[in-house]
Design a protein around this motif. Sequence first.
Motif, short mmCIF file in Angstrom:
data_model
loop_
_atom_site.label_atom_id
_atom_site.label_comp_id
_atom_site.label_asym_id
_atom_site.label_seq_id
_atom_site.Cartn_x
_atom_site.Cartn_y
_atom_site.Cartn_z
N ASN A 20 0.85 -1.22 0.00
CA ASN A 20 0.00 0.00 0.00
C ASN A 20 0.87 1.25 0.00
OD1 ASN A 20 -2.86 -1.20 0.56
ND2 ASN A 20 -1.51 -2.16 2.07
N SER A 21 1.91 1.20 -0.74
CA SER A 21 2.87 2.32 -0.72
C SER A 21 2.31 3.60 -1.38
CB SER A 21 4.16 1.86 -1.43
OG SER A 21 3.87 1.51 -2.78
N LYS A 22 1.17 3.51 -2.13
CA LYS A 22 0.64 4.68 -2.80
C LYS A 22 0.20 5.75 -1.81
CE LYS A 22 -0.89 2.32 -7.00
NZ LYS A 22 -2.03 2.01 -7.88
N PHE A 23 -0.33 5.31 -0.70
CA PHE A 23 -0.84 6.33 0.23
C PHE A 23 -0.37 6.10 1.66
CE2 PHE A 23 -3.89 2.92 -0.07
CZ PHE A 23 -4.26 2.66 1.23
N VAL A 24 0.47 5.04 1.92
CA VAL A 24 1.01 4.80 3.25
C VAL A 24 2.41 5.38 3.30
CG1 VAL A 24 1.71 3.10 4.96
CG2 VAL A 24 -0.37 2.74 3.59
#
Length: 924
Positions: A79-83
């Motif tokens: 979930n690196s897009k928004f974490v």
Amino acid sequence: MTRYGLRARVITLTLAPTLIIGLLLSAFFSFNRYHDLEKQVINSGLSIVEPLAIASEEGLKNNSREAVRRIISYAHRKNSKFVRSIAVFDYNHELFVTSNFHPNFESLTFPRNEPIPLLVTSDLQENTLILRAPIVAESGLLAAAKSQNKNSALGYIAIELDLSSLRLQQYQEIFSAFLVLISGLGLSAIFAHRLMHDVTRPISHMKNMVDRIRRGHLDVRIEGKMHGELDTLKNGINAMAVSLSEYHVEMQHSIDQATSDLRETLEQLEIQNVELDIAKKRAQEAARVKSEFLANMSHELRTPLNGVIGFTRQMLKTKLTNNQTDYLQTIEKSANNLLSIINDILDFSKLEAGKLALENIPFDFQESLEEVVSLQATSAHEKGLEVTLKVDPKIPSGVVGDPLRIQQVLTNLVGNSIKFTERGNIDISVELRSQKEDVIELQFMVRDTGIGISERQQAQLFQAFSQADASISRRYGGTGLGLVITQKLVGQMGGEISLTSRLHQGSTFWFTLKLHSTDMPVSGLLETESLNQRTLLLIEPNMQAASVIQQSLVQQGLIVTYRSSVPLEESHYDYTLLNLAPNKTHSLEQIEQWVKQAKQCSPHVVVGIPSTDLALSDHLIQTHDVHCITKPLSRRKLLQILATKQQTLAAVEIKPTFSKKLPLTVMAVDDNPANLKLISALLQERVEKVVTHTNGLDAVTEAEQQNFDLIFMDIQMPQMDGVTACHKIKNIQRNASTPVIAVTAHAMSGERDRLLSAGMDDYLTKPIEEHVLQHVLLKWSPSSVGASKAETYQHDNKQQSDNILTTDNAMVIDWKAALKQSANKTDLARDMLQMLIDYIPEVREVVESSLSQENDDTDALLRHVHKLHGSSAYCGVPRLKQICSTIEKGLHSGSSILDLEPELFELQDEMEKVTKSAASYLDS
């Protein structure tokens, strides 16, 4: 509506709904979409943090950092897009493991002084969302609950989410809503423009065409294709323009015809105007001839009448019998009445033109009415009628108005009542309807028992040259002008007149007037204290007349016993008043018998004789030693007769005694030497110091040099009048607060208010009474506060009959009155009489100059007569005082010297009599 009004209205009504609805919908959907995106991010974060918290339980319990790092690192990569960062903390808030380096781990922790919450919490900042989930051992939950250990979590996991992409998406949604709103407004603008093209532009065009038609361009028409109702409106306007064009042509033709007719009419009017102008000049010439005729007739009639009146008055001064005196008095009254009738005839034209001027002079109200009744009594007594006059006792004796016009109105009404009454009474009554300050409203009523007037005939009464019945003028005579003049006179005096009548049951004429009351002495002084509690037997066969006489006598304190006929039984009264009925049914022997019976009832008998039986008066006086008086009885004459018949008592000289003089310094100012000497003598008995001056200028000079406690100021003086002197004295600091008392003989209504408003502090009328002067001194004395009037002024109130003053106009010098006015000081009375005698030659010279027309200065004559009037008020010369008062009133009312010629002749004769009679008093 203006040129762009309809267009602006269409645009507003088209775009405003679209704008409002678009704004509401855009705001609603943008708001919901904004919050829905935030909720999606929070739910995504919760779906990450909660499983991680469960998966990290074993690693945290076994202190296996590597196992926990692998779990959170995998979740971060996925979930690196928004974490941004994932970190695990133990129960001491110490970092256990993290997925990547974070510059500020403290922002991810819970507060250290608070226990770890057992539920997931969120912390939303600007572009960051931090979620914290507790790591709890499932097997340890029960033990924690039993031990009541609130901090049972092994630690907690914190995840930081990046909201930049969320904010961008939210802004995109808002921008999309704005684009939709703009698109809606654009479509609405297109439709509005189409609507203006199809509706408003044709309407504006039609409006311009209608405006041109209105300005007179009737040949214009509306062109072009229009739709629906607009096309119908276009056709209607064009049809209207065609009709207006046709009407215009027809109207122009009518105008041309009317102009031609008008030219002819104007030519006829011009001819008529010339004829009217000639007729007007003829009417004006006739009016001028009529006015000259009336003026000549006035002069020709007045000249012999003045001679008749003047020589009648001269004969009345000679020695005559009572019969001759009554005849001459009747001639004088008839001549005056004839003169009044002539004046009425001459004034009829003035009444019609509204130019009749009314006098406004003070006069004795009851005596004026009694004069009318006396003049009309002979006509009534010849027909056997009884005339009565009843005056409301609440009416003041002195009033201000036009006595001649009031007498004229009353004479007309009484004369008509006598004319149309064959038997019974003529009752005249005056009642006080209302009184506000010095204005009184009176109602006069004249009742008769005559033929009466029907309702149909009453409508014709107040029309000129007409009477109620055409046959009446033949039977009774008359021109029919009397009631018309009466109505106009009453209306001009501010009143109203009307009547109530029934055929064969008599009539009652009434009218109202508003007059001003006055305190000015309008008749001679009449004291009737000696009649108080005296008994009088009234014998009067007429009940109405008896009621009026009894009421008048009771008001004077007499005890009246009424009988309709002479009583046969013996009784004793102080007076007996025997009135004879105005008929000739009784013989002389019967009347003499009544007189003898009346003399047995009282020592003093007064017989009331009808005015038609004056010869009987001389016979009864010579034969039976009684006093006779003509009916209807004059109240004043009757009281004078009763007062002179009073039994005389020993003379008692009345002198006021004073316990002490008031510590006052008083200044008296009067240009009349007699008045100044009297007030100075009266003041010297009451105050410590008196300063006198003869004019206002000297008084002002004296006031600048010393202080005064009180100043008595005459009003009419040479060099400086009293009001001006008062103002100057008030401006002097030394006497700025000194009371100034006005002393004047002008006691007319409103004079007191005028003088007080002009700056005077109080008001004193001439002749000055001792008790009134003492009251003024006590009122304004600075040292009289708290002192009673009885301690300073003690007066013997017992009035002796010998000191009663009865004013008899035939008396040349009334020495008793002179003594009373001079405070019973014989020397002072002689000095004042001598000063009057010394002044008479100067007045005689002015009067002779005025009569010979060498000097037409009425102001000089008025000044000398006023001064003589003031002097005569203190010297006991009632006849001279009355003549001066008559002349002074006439001059004040604007009468010329020619009009007052008889009175001036009387003044010369009376001054001669006073001069001759005064010698005996001055030499003794």
